[in-house]
Design a protein around this motif. Structure first.
Motif, PDB file in Angstrom:
ATOM      1  N   THR A 195      56.935  19.240  63.575  1.00 38.73           N
ATOM      2  CA  THR A 195      55.725  18.653  62.848  1.00 38.73           C
ATOM      3  C   THR A 195      54.673  19.483  62.615  1.00 38.73           C
ATOM      4  OG1 THR A 195      56.635  16.442  64.007  1.00 38.73           O
ATOM      5  CG2 THR A 195      54.467  16.480  62.993  1.00 38.73           C
ATOM      6  N   CYS A 222      48.319   8.471  64.087  1.00 39.14           N
ATOM      7  CA  CYS A 222      49.312   9.176  64.692  1.00 39.14           C
ATOM      8  C   CYS A 222      49.074   9.398  66.068  1.00 39.14           C
ATOM      9  CB  CYS A 222      49.323  10.468  63.892  1.00 39.14           C
ATOM     10  SG  CYS A 222      47.685  11.385  63.885  1.00 39.14           S
ATOM     11  N   GLU A 223      47.853   9.596  66.467  1.00 40.88           N
ATOM     12  CA  GLU A 223      47.765   9.859  68.044  1.00 40.88           C
ATOM     13  C   GLU A 223      48.146   8.570  68.675  1.00 40.88           C
ATOM     14  OE1 GLU A 223      43.921  11.912  69.624  1.00 40.88           O
ATOM     15  OE2 GLU A 223      43.583   9.639  69.835  1.00 40.88           O
ATOM     16  N   CYS A 226      52.095   8.031  68.659  1.00 45.55           N
ATOM     17  CA  CYS A 226      53.172   9.230  69.284  1.00 45.55           C
ATOM     18  C   CYS A 226      53.682   8.945  70.672  1.00 45.55           C
ATOM     19  CB  CYS A 226      52.316  10.629  69.296  1.00 45.55           C
ATOM     20  SG  CYS A 226      53.421  11.922  69.825  1.00 45.55           S
ATOM     21  N   VAL A 240      49.008  18.848  66.379  1.00 44.14           N
ATOM     22  CA  VAL A 240      50.288  18.756  66.984  1.00 44.14           C
ATOM     23  C   VAL A 240      50.596  19.608  68.115  1.00 44.14           C
ATOM     24  CG1 VAL A 240      52.960  18.236  66.817  1.00 44.14           C
ATOM     25  CG2 VAL A 240      51.331  17.530  64.969  1.00 44.14           C
ATOM     26  N   CYS A 245      56.090  17.888  71.223  1.00 40.95           N
ATOM     27  CA  CYS A 245      56.791  17.239  69.930  1.00 40.95           C
ATOM     28  C   CYS A 245      58.258  16.883  69.917  1.00 40.95           C
ATOM     29  CB  CYS A 245      56.207  17.434  68.676  1.00 40.95           C
ATOM     30  SG  CYS A 245      56.694  16.855  67.106  1.00 40.95           S
ATOM     31  N   CYS A 251      54.927   9.402  63.490  1.00 35.56           N
ATOM     32  CA  CYS A 251      53.530  10.102  63.037  1.00 35.56           C
ATOM     33  C   CYS A 251      53.508  10.156  61.377  1.00 35.56           C
ATOM     34  CB  CYS A 251      52.973  11.384  63.573  1.00 35.56           C
ATOM     35  SG  CYS A 251      54.190  12.754  63.296  1.00 35.56           S
ATOM     36  N   THR A 262      57.402  16.289  58.973  1.00 42.03           N
ATOM     37  CA  THR A 262      58.518  16.787  59.959  1.00 42.03           C
ATOM     38  C   THR A 262      59.840  17.246  59.443  1.00 42.03           C
ATOM     39  OG1 THR A 262      59.436  14.263  59.946  1.00 42.03           O
ATOM     40  CG2 THR A 262      57.519  14.711  61.396  1.00 42.03           C
TER      41      THR A 262
END
Length: 271
Positions: A195, A222-223, A226, A240, A245, A251, A262
């Motif tokens: 990602t 996104c934080e 995840c 990232v 990941c 995200c 991604t």
């Protein structure tokens, strides 16, 4: 007449003989000894002279290896194949190379942003950047003149729709494009990364939206989403942690501006 010609020929021949003797003696007494070990090591290296190993090109790396001052797994373009050759030549343990690829951290193409001025000058990112930071509204964005593409030996970089794109399947991780970018928005990442956040703008979200529709606004969505806590937002910009990941895509699927990608970024050394 003939006598004069013979004398001239003899004189020239004599001078040539003396010069030959002098050169032969000079080559014998002034010869620089060749480090056979260094030469053997140098023959294993690809000759890209990119400096990705941290030394001044392949010669500098070869000298460090021959003197036992460097590891065998530092040649990223050569990857595992070169590391194996070096370990055999030097008689040391083989060490795996962490292959890397270059990523352009900008998604601000012509559909996402606009120019703030008309630039008429040298078609070069370095030159355009000297004039008020370039023509784009976003001061962090790709300039699009292709300095990175011009230094790529594998034709892995192209300029499309106003910004640079890297075909990671052709990238050997030499890092020449990284050093060529005056905006410093190209970085090398492990090619096992799943990602990436295609933005480098660290301004507040409201200002970013005025400059580029594809820029990270630091919303932290996104934080929060995840599951591996692999994403953090610092200075209004998401980043990232490739080691954490898993590439689940949560995200990217929920990014309101679509600046997270991604997928597989494997380089040419993993094809």
């Amino acid at each position: 007449m003939i006598y004069n010609i013979l004398i001239a020929v003899a004189v020239v021949s004599g001078i040539g003989l003396v010069c030959g003797i002098v050169l032969a003696l000079a080559s014998h007494f002034m010869a620089v000894k060749v480090d056979e070990k260094k030469e053997a090591v140098r023959a294993c290296l690809p000759g890209v002279n990119c400096g990705a190993c941290g030394y001044t090109g392949c010669d500098g790396y070869a000298e460090a290896l021959a003197n036992g001052k460097a590891e065998v797994n530092l040649c990223i373009p050569g990857a595992d194949a070169v590391a194996k050759k070096l370990s055999e030549v030097l008689g040391v343990a083989y060490e795996d190379v962490t292959e890397q690829v270059a990523i352009v951290y900008c998604g601000g193409d012509c559909n996402a942003t606009e120019k703030k001025e008309i630039y008429e000058g040298i078609e070069s990112c370095a030159a355009a950047n000297q004039l008020y930071g370039g023509t784009g509204k976003c001061a962090f964005g790709c300039l699009g003149y292709g300095d990175c593409a011009s230094v790529c030996a594998n034709d892995a970089v192209c300029i499309e729709n106003g910004i640079a794109h890297i075909n990671t399947s052709l990238c050997m991780g030499c890092g020449l494009c990284v050093r060529a970018c005056p905006k410093h928005i190209i970085s090398l990442v492990p090619d096992v990364a799943k990602t990436v956040v295609l933005c480098s703008n660290k301004e507040k979200g409201a200002l970013v939206r005025k400059e580029c529709l594809a820029g990270c606004i630091g919303c932290k969505k996104c934080e929060k989403l995840c599951p591996e806590q692999a994403i953090t937002v610092r200075d209004n910009l998401a980043s990232v942690d490739a080691e954490k990941c898993t590439g689940c895509g949560a995200c990217a699927d929920n990014c309101p501006v679509g600046c997270i990608r991604t997928g597989s970024f494997l380089g040419i050394n993993k094809k």
